[in-house]
Write an enzyme that holds these catalytic residues in place. Structure first.
Site: not given
Length: 490
Positions: A186, A262, A296, A393
């Site tokens: 997906k 992750e 990331c 982030e």
């Protein structure tokens, strides 16, 4: 003579836009489609099939039906399929890179780099397919023989992010193919075209029908949850936000699925007073500006020793302020648009809050005029300790520089986060390098390097940055179960 616009259109139009289920392209059962946007101009690029839960379960049925025969497929041939896919990717590198730039925004040169990096996962796992082994031992009392065998986990659900639309796919598909797992992929709704093109390449390379199934959807939650609840899925691998990762862990509990995640990061970038400052600035540009800061692994907090902090910040501002911003297909462009208005809005908000708190911008801190989701490369100093951009982030081209005085102080600051994906450390002192590295609470460390990703290395984090590892020998282990067979001594 074909114009650039005509060439772009031809590449986009050549990509299948249906669902890839059981080796065949088909529309969504409902006939629904959704738009994929070009972030450089904030306009639609292409429409693709919009799957619902029924389509997803069809894909799972195809994967489940193919699992037994695929698990029995000779490991050498599984490896050869990956090797052929690797070679085909390189023959299509220009088209794949252009497609990625158009749907995601990164500059064309960087997109080519991602395509080459993505292909390397197939080359690596092609070689790992024939190295899956087991064991044989005599029991301590001598009465039994103990056989250990490895077998594929089974059908896997692979959920990939928009920021690295090809590499994050091959990093999951490669080990699944090598281990003998079928899969449902997906891709992110913002960037499905790269994955659709990859599915066609793998079919051309000889991947049997039903082994790889791709479902595109604008409603990921409604599509993923039924798959997680269906007992035929045995493994889920996800790259994305920590918030979604937590949800998937909760959903995986019902069927006790194998989970690899992750997730988010908040990477510290530490520059000691003895560092090679030129190398540190180069590393900071790599660690911060790779993928427009939308990674990331991006350096999120740049801690620089007070003795060199001002000089480092000036050099970094000069480098980042001089980077060319524009559409990724244009020659010389180094910084493309952010993925969408929500992404740019978050960056604006974080920078604005820091400036209101007393931070100063040495460069940037603004959106260039015109269409597209652009944000200028930004360097901030005098950032207050409570600024939100130091604790979450940024996912954009913003580098906050914070001065520190001693090792204990910077290590405490670096570890003061629920995330633990990667750290960066610049020092010329070997003893200091080991001393600090051993105290940093992250899954990966870049020592005098601004990039840590490598297909041959185990990629992953600790704490709320995820579970499991991708790449390296560890990558294929995530798709294998261990079976033990006991038999009496002959």
């Amino acid at each position: 003579m074909t114009t650039q616009a005509e060439h772009e259109r031809a590449v986009v139009d050549a990509v299948p836009t249906g669902l890839f289920i059981g080796g065949r392209w088909r529309p969504a059962a409902s006939g629904a489609v959704f738009e994929v946007e070009d972030p450089s101009v904030a306009r639609p690029l292409r429409t693709v099939a919009d799957a619902d839960a029924a389509d997803a379960l069809d894909a799972l049925s195809a994967a489940h039906a193919a699992q037994e025969s695929w698990a029995a497929h000779p490991p050498r041939e599984r490896g050869e399929i990956l090797r052929r896919s690797y070679e085909l990717i390189h023959t299509r590198i220009d088209d794949l890179a252009l497609l990625m730039t158009l749907e995601m925004g990164k500059p064309l040169a960087e997109a080519r780099g991602e395509v080459a990096y993505a292909a390397e996962f197939f080359r690596w796992f092609a070689e790992e397919a024939v190295r899956i082994d087991g064991g044989y031992a005599v029991s301590p009392d001598g009465k039994d023989r103990l056989l250990v065998m490895r077998r594929p986990v089974g059908p896997a659900l692979l959920i990939t992010p928009w920021n690295f639309p090809l590499a994050m796919g091959t990093r999951k598909i490669g080990p699944a193919v090598a281990a003998g797992c079928t899969m449902i992929v997906k891709p992110a709704e913002q960037t499905p075209l790269s994955m659709l093109m990859l599915a066609g390449i793998m079919a051309e390379a000889g991947l049997p029908d039903g082994v790889l199934n791709v479902i595109t959807t604008s409603r990921p939650g409604a599509v993923v949850e039924p798959l997680m609840r269906d007992g035929r899925v045995r493994k889920v691998s996800f790259t994305g936000s920590t918030a979604v990762g937590r949800l998937l862990i909760a959903q995986s509990a019902q069927e006790v699925l194998r989970v690899s995640l992750e997730l988010g990061g908040n990477a510290p970038f530490i520059v000691c007073e003895d560092a090679d400052l030129d190398a540190a600035v180069d590393g900071a540009v790599q660690a911060k500006m790779r993928n427009i800061g939308e990674a990331c692994t991006a350096a999120n907090r740049l801690y620089v020793h007070a003795g060199v902090a001002d000089e480092f910040a000036r050099r970094l501002a000069r480098r980042m302020g001089g980077m060319a911003v524009g559409r990724g297909t244009e020659p010389g462009v180094e910084v493309g648009p952010l993925i969408d208005e929500d992404g740019r809005g978050k960056v604006r908000e974080l920078v604005g809050q820091a400036l209101d708190g007393g931070a100063k911008a040495l460069t940037g801190a603004e959106s260039p005029p015109g269409e597209g989701y652009y944000y200028a490369p930004t360097v901030l100093v005098d950032v207050p300790a409570d600024a939100a951009l130091l604790h979450e982030e940024i996912f954009g081209p913003v580098a906050p520089v914070i001065a520190f005085d001693d090792e204990d102080e910077v290590i405490a600051a670096a570890n003061a986060t629920p995330y633990g994906l990667v750290s960066y450390l610049f020092t010329e002192n070997l003893r200091r390098a080991f001393r600090i590295s051993e105290r940093l609470d992250t899954g990966m460390i870049g020592l005098n390097k601004g990039v840590v990703s490598n297909p041959a290395a185990p990629f992953g984090g600790v704490k709320q940055s995820g579970l499991g590892r991708e790449g390296g020998r560890a990558g294929v282990e995530e798709f294998l179960e261990t079976r033990y067979l006991a038999m009496p001594s002959p």
